[in-house]
Design a protein around this motif. Structure first.
Motif, short mmCIF file in Angstrom:
data_model
loop_
_atom_site.label_atom_id
_atom_site.label_comp_id
_atom_site.label_asym_id
_atom_site.label_seq_id
_atom_site.Cartn_x
_atom_site.Cartn_y
_atom_site.Cartn_z
N ALA A 586 148.81 27.41 158.26
CA ALA A 586 148.43 26.86 159.57
C ALA A 586 149.50 25.84 159.92
O ALA A 586 150.04 25.17 159.04
N LEU A 587 149.80 25.76 161.20
CA LEU A 587 150.84 24.85 161.65
C LEU A 587 150.23 23.88 162.65
O LEU A 587 149.59 24.30 163.61
N VAL A 588 150.40 22.59 162.38
CA VAL A 588 149.92 21.60 163.35
C VAL A 588 151.14 21.07 164.09
O VAL A 588 152.12 20.69 163.47
N ARG A 589 151.06 21.10 165.41
CA ARG A 589 152.17 20.61 166.22
C ARG A 589 151.73 19.40 167.02
O ARG A 589 150.59 19.33 167.44
N ALA A 590 152.66 18.49 167.22
CA ALA A 590 152.38 17.35 168.08
C ALA A 590 153.52 17.19 169.06
O ALA A 590 154.69 17.33 168.71
N ASP A 591 153.18 16.92 170.32
CA ASP A 591 154.17 16.70 171.37
C ASP A 591 154.05 15.27 171.86
O ASP A 591 152.94 14.78 172.10
N VAL A 631 160.21 16.61 176.24
CA VAL A 631 159.09 16.39 175.33
C VAL A 631 159.60 16.64 173.91
O VAL A 631 160.20 17.67 173.64
N GLU A 632 159.37 15.67 173.05
CA GLU A 632 159.79 15.82 171.66
C GLU A 632 158.67 16.46 170.85
O GLU A 632 157.50 16.12 171.02
N ARG A 633 159.04 17.39 170.00
CA ARG A 633 158.02 18.10 169.26
C ARG A 633 158.23 17.95 167.76
O ARG A 633 159.36 17.90 167.29
N MET A 634 157.12 17.85 167.06
CA MET A 634 157.18 17.78 165.60
C MET A 634 156.11 18.72 165.06
O MET A 634 155.13 19.02 165.74
N GLN A 635 156.29 19.13 163.84
CA GLN A 635 155.29 20.02 163.27
C GLN A 635 155.12 19.81 161.78
O GLN A 635 155.97 19.23 161.10
N MET A 636 153.98 20.29 161.30
CA MET A 636 153.64 20.12 159.88
C MET A 636 152.93 21.39 159.43
O MET A 636 152.01 21.87 160.09
N LEU A 637 153.41 21.92 158.33
CA LEU A 637 152.87 23.19 157.85
C LEU A 637 151.84 22.96 156.75
O LEU A 637 152.04 22.10 155.89
N LEU A 638 150.76 23.71 156.80
CA LEU A 638 149.75 23.68 155.74
C LEU A 638 149.68 25.05 155.11
O LEU A 638 149.73 26.06 155.82
#
Ligand code: ADP
Ligand code: ZN
Ligand code: ZN
Length: 679
Positions: A586-591, A631-638
Motif C-alpha cells: 500500500a502506498l500513502v501519498r501526501a501533497d 504541489v510537492e509530493r511525498m510517499q511512503m510504502l507499506l
C-alpha cells in the motif's frame, strides 16, 4: 445510510437518518448534511444498531422510482470500500452516474417509464430464455481449442485465464460465452481497458447479437447517455454491457458472465479517488454472484499468472493463431554494433531496418514504428550555458512540440511559445535533445520520401473523432508507415501491417519501477501481434527491436514468443525481492506546498504505524516526479507478506491519519493506494 462523506472512517462512514416511510436497503435518497443536501443510498442496518444518542434528522427525499440497488451491488461496494480503504458513501456515490444526482423522483420516474416502454415495445430483454438458433448468423465454427475453452468456462468453478496471442480467437470465445449467458436469460458484462477499443468491440458484438440490447459505459459518454445506459443495465433491459473500468460497478440484476479483456492492462486500475482495480473487483464480484469470469490476455499480469501456478485460476490456452498464421519473426538490432555515424549526425534507424521499411513500401504493405514518447523532443537545451527547458511548476522537463512551436509540460499542462533565444544567456542556438514521435515522423519523411507517413499519439488525436479518422486512414491504406506511441499497439486490427518496429524500448529496462519490464514485455508482444494478422502475410511478418542490450532476457523471451519463460524469470526476481505478488503493498501519498510539510506528515504517520506488527513501513521518499503544478509530493510504502495483515493494519491506522492532519498546516491532501501499480 451511505452518504457522500469523503473521509476515512473506521465505521465505514454510515450515518443514521429517520424516515416516515420504511425504506428498503438500496433505495436512493437525498439527506441533509450540515447545511447541504447530499445524495445517499439506504444501506443495510449495522448488526448492532445501538439506540442513537442524538436527535436524528429526516431524509429529505426518496427516489424510489427505480428499483433498489440490490444486495449484490451493495456487497460489491462494501467490499471495495473496505479493501481500498474508502468510506462506503464516497465509493457508492462516486460509481453512480453523476447525472443521477440532478434528478428528482418525478423526473427519474418519467425516464424509467420511457425506457421500460421502449424496451417492451421492441421485445428486448424479456428475461426469458432466448429461443433463437444456437449459433447466430455470422458465428464461425469454433476450433478444438476454442471449443474446449468454452466447455471449461461453462463448468469452471474458478476464474478462467484465456491465454492466447492476438488473433488466436479469444474474442470469439467471449462472444460464444456471452451467447450462452444470453441464452440462459442472463446479462453479460465485458470490460475493456480503453474507450478507444469499445467502438470496435461494440460493432462486433452488435453484429453478432442483432435484436439484443447492447450498451456501453465509459467516461467518453455524455452525462445523459451514461445515465441512460446505466439505467438500461440496472433495469435489466440491456443484455450486454461493454465498458471500461467503471462498468464493473454497473448494477446488473441478471448478471451471468464477466469478461475482462487484456486483463493485464494498467488502465483497469483507477489512479485517483477510490483507487480500485476493476479486474480484481470483477473476480470478486463473479465469485460472490457465482458467475463465470473470463480474463483474457496474451501476456497475463504476474498476479494472475501466479494464481494460475497456485491452482487458484484455471488457464485455458489458445496456442494457435486462427488460420495458422505464425507470430512475426523477432529481429533484434544491436545498436552497439552499428558503424559510426558521421560526427554530430544522429542515427535515426539502423540501415537494415530502413531497408526492410523500403521493401514494405515497394510491396504496398504497411509498417508500424513504435516510440513511446510524444512531442518533438523531450527537452530543449542551450549548448552555451547548459540551460534546459524545465517546467517552473514541476520537477520535469517541458517537451518541445515543433508543429505549434510550444514547450509543453506533460504534467501540469503549462504551454508556452518556444523562446527565440536561451532565456538564461541569450544564446540563439538552443536545440532539441532526444527524440519524440513528431521528430521521428519528420526524419522518416526525409529517409523515405515516397512514403505516406502517419502519426498517432495523444497529440495527434486530441480533437473529437480524430483517432477514428486516423485509424480509418490506416485501414483504407492511405498510410504506408505509421508512427505512434503505445496507443497504436493496443487492439487495433491493422490488416496490412507486416512490419512492426520498437525504435527505442531500452529505457524501460532500467526503470526504477519494478513493473517496467512486465509492461515492456506486454507492449512488445502486443505490438508484435499487430503484424501479420492475415495468415498469408504472417509468414513474412517481422517485429524489429532496436536495442543496446540485445542479450537482455526480456528480448530473448520476446524472440521465442515465450511468455512463460519471461513470467518465470520475473516471478523469481519478485520473490527474492519480496515484491508483489509475493507481498502486498500500500502506498500513502501526501501533497503539500512544501516537501517538508508533506514529509513531516508522513513521518508522524509512520510513528503511529510503528507498533503495528507484520507490516514493514519504508522511509518517506519523493515519487519519480516530485513536484507537479507547484504541489510537492511525498510517499511512503507499506509492505506485508500477508494481504490480510496489511488490510487489518490499514483499517486500524488510516483513521488516525485524519486526526493528524490538523497538526500539519500546508498539507493539501493525503491518500492511500492499495495494491499500487506505480510506486
Ligand atoms: P483475438 O481476440 O485473440 O485477437 P479474434 O477472436 O479476434 O482473436 O480472432 C481473430 C480473427 O479470427 C477474427 O477475425 C475472428 O473473426 C476469426 N476467428 C476467430 N475464431 C475463428 C474460428 N473458429 N474460425 C474462423 N475464424 C475465426
Ligand atoms: Zn544559455
Ligand atoms: Zn509542469
Amino acid at each position: 445510510m451511505a452518504v457522500e462523506t469523503p473521509r476515512h472512517s473506521a465505521v465505514g462512514g454510515l450515518l443514521d437518518y429517520t424516515s416516515e416511510q420504511p425504506l428498503a436497503p438500496g433505495t436512493l435518497i437525498r439527506v441533509p448534511l450540515g447545511r447541504r443536501e447530499v445524495p445517499g443510498v439506504v444501506w443495510d442496518p449495522a448488526p448492532s444498531s445501538a439506540a442513537p444518542e442524538t436527535e436524528l434528522r429526516d431524509v429529505a427525499s426518496v427516489l424510489d422510482a427505480m428499483p433498489v440497488l440490490d444486495a449484490d451491488w451493495r456487497a460489491l461496494v462494501d467490499f471495495a470500500a473496505a479493501y481500498y480503504q474508502r468510506s462506503v458513501g464516497e465509493l457508492a456515490l462516486s460509481v453512480l452516474p453523476p447525472e443521477l444526482r440532478k434528478l428528482d423522483n418525478t423526473r427519474l420516474a418519467r425516464r424509467v417509464k420511457r425506457l421500460l416502454a421502449s424496451g417492451l415495445a421492441t421485445g428486448l430483454a424479456t428475461a426469458v430464455a432466448f429461443d433463437g438458433p444456437a449459433a447466430p448468423p455470422g458465428a464461425p465454427v469454433l476450433n478444438a481449442e476454442q471449443t474446449a475453452a468454452l466447455q471449461a468456462i461453462a463448468q469452471a468453478k474458478q476464474p478462467v485465464l484465456l491465454h492466447g496471442v492476438t488473433g488466436s480467437g479469444k474474442t470469439e470465445v467471449y462472444l460464444h460465452a456471452a451467447q450462452d449467458a444470453l441464452q440462459r436469460g442472463q446479462q453479460a458484462l465485458v470490460l475493456v481497458p480503453e474507450i478507444n477499443l469499445t467502438p470496435q468491440l461494440e460493432a462486433r458484438f452488435a453484429e453478432r447479437f442483432p435484436g439484443r440490447l447492447l450498451v456501453s459505459l465509459h467516461s467518453g459518454l455524455t452525462p445523459a447517455q451514461r445515465l441512460r445506459h446505466w439505467l438500461l443495465a440496472h433495469l435489466g433491459l440491456a443484455d450486454l454491457v461493454l465498458g471500461t473500468r467503471l462498468a464493473v460497478f454497473a448494477p446488473l440484476p441478471r448478471l451471468g458472465l464477466i469478461v475482462v479483456d487484456e486483463e493485464h492492462d494498467p488502465s483497469f486500475k483507477q489512479q485517483e479517488g477510490a483507487r480500485y482495480s476493476a479486474r480484481d473487483l470483477a473476480v470478486w464480484r463473479a465469485h460472490r454472484q457465482r458467475v463465470p469470469v473470463l480474463l483474457g490476455s496474451a501476456t497475463p499480469s504476474l498476479e494472475t499468472w501466479q494464481r494460475v501456478q497456485q491452482g487458484r485460476y484455471q488457464r485455458l490456452a489458445l496456442a494457435q493463431r486462427i488460420g495458422g498464421g505464425a507470430m512475426p519473426q523477432v529481429r533484434l538490432v544491436d545498436m552497439g554494433q552499428l558503424p559510426q555515424t558521421p560526427e554530430g549526425r544522429e542515427r535515426v534507424l539502423a540501415p537494415a531496418l530502413l531497408t526492410a521499411l523500403q521493401e514494405r513500401l515497394d510491396r504496398g504493405e504497411q509498417s508500424l514504428l513504435l516510440l513511446n514518447r510524444r512531442g518533438y523532443a523531450p527537452v530543449l537545451h542551450c549548448s552555451a550555458c547548459g540551460w534546459k527547458s524545465g517546467c517552473p511548476h514541476c520537477s520535469a522537463w517541458r517537451v518541445f512540440h515543433k508543429l505549434d512551436r510550444t514547450l509543453r509540460c506533460h504534467h501540469c499542462g503549462l504551454s508556452e511559445r518556444v523562446p527565440r533565444a536561451c532565456p538564461d544567456c541569450g544564446n540563439l542556438d538552443i536545440s532539441p535533445m532526444g527524440r519524440g514521435t513528431e521528430k521521428l515522423q519528420e526524419q522518416l519523411a526525409t529517409l523515405l520520401p515516397q512514403a505516406r507517413i502517419g502519426r498517432i499519439d495523444a497529440d495527434s488525436t486530441r480533437g473529437v473523432g480524430m483517432l477514428e479518422q486516423q485509424l480509418q486512414a490506416v485501414h483504407a491504406g492511405d498510410v504506408d508507415v505509421l508512427v505512434g506511441t503505445q496507443m497504436v499497439a493496443k487492439g487495433h486490427d491493422f490488416r496490412r501491417v507486416t512490419l512492426v518496429a520498437a525504435v527505442n524500448p531500452d529505457t524501460a529496462l532500467f526503470s526504477s519501477d519494478f513493473r517496467a519490464p512486465e509492461r515492456l514485455f506486454a507492449l512488445l508482444m502486443q505490438a508484435a501481434g499487430r503484424a501479420g494478422r492475415d495468415a498469408e502475410q504472417a509468414a513474412r511478418s517481422e517485429m524489429w527491436v532496436q536495442t543496446w542490450h540485445p542479450r537482455h532476457p526480456i528480448y530473448a523471451a520476446l524472440r521465442a514468443h515465450d511468455y512463460a519463460a519471461f513470467a518465470a524469470a520475473q516471478l523469481e526476481e519478485r520473490r527474492s525481492a519480496g515484491l508483489p505478488p509475493f507481498a502486498a503493498l500500500a502506498l500513502v501519498r501526501a501533497d503539500a506546498r512544501t516537501a517538508e510539510v508533506a514529509a513531516a506528515f508522513l513521518q508522524e504517520a509512520a510513528t503511529l504505524a510503528r507498533d503495528l506488527d507484520g507490516v514493514t513501513v519504508y522511509p518517506v521518499v519523493p515519487p519519480h516526479v516530485a513536484k507537479v503544478a507547484d504541489v510537492e509530493r511525498m510517499q511512503m510504502l507499506l509492505e506485508s507478506p500477508s494481504r490480510t495483515v496489511l488490510q487489518a493494519m490499514l483499517a486500524h491506522w488510516l483513521p488516525q491519519l485524519d486526526a493528524l492532519r490538523g497538526r500539519h498546516k500546508g498539507l493539501l491532501r493525503w491518500a492511500v493506494d492499495v495494491d499500487p501499480l506505480v510506486i
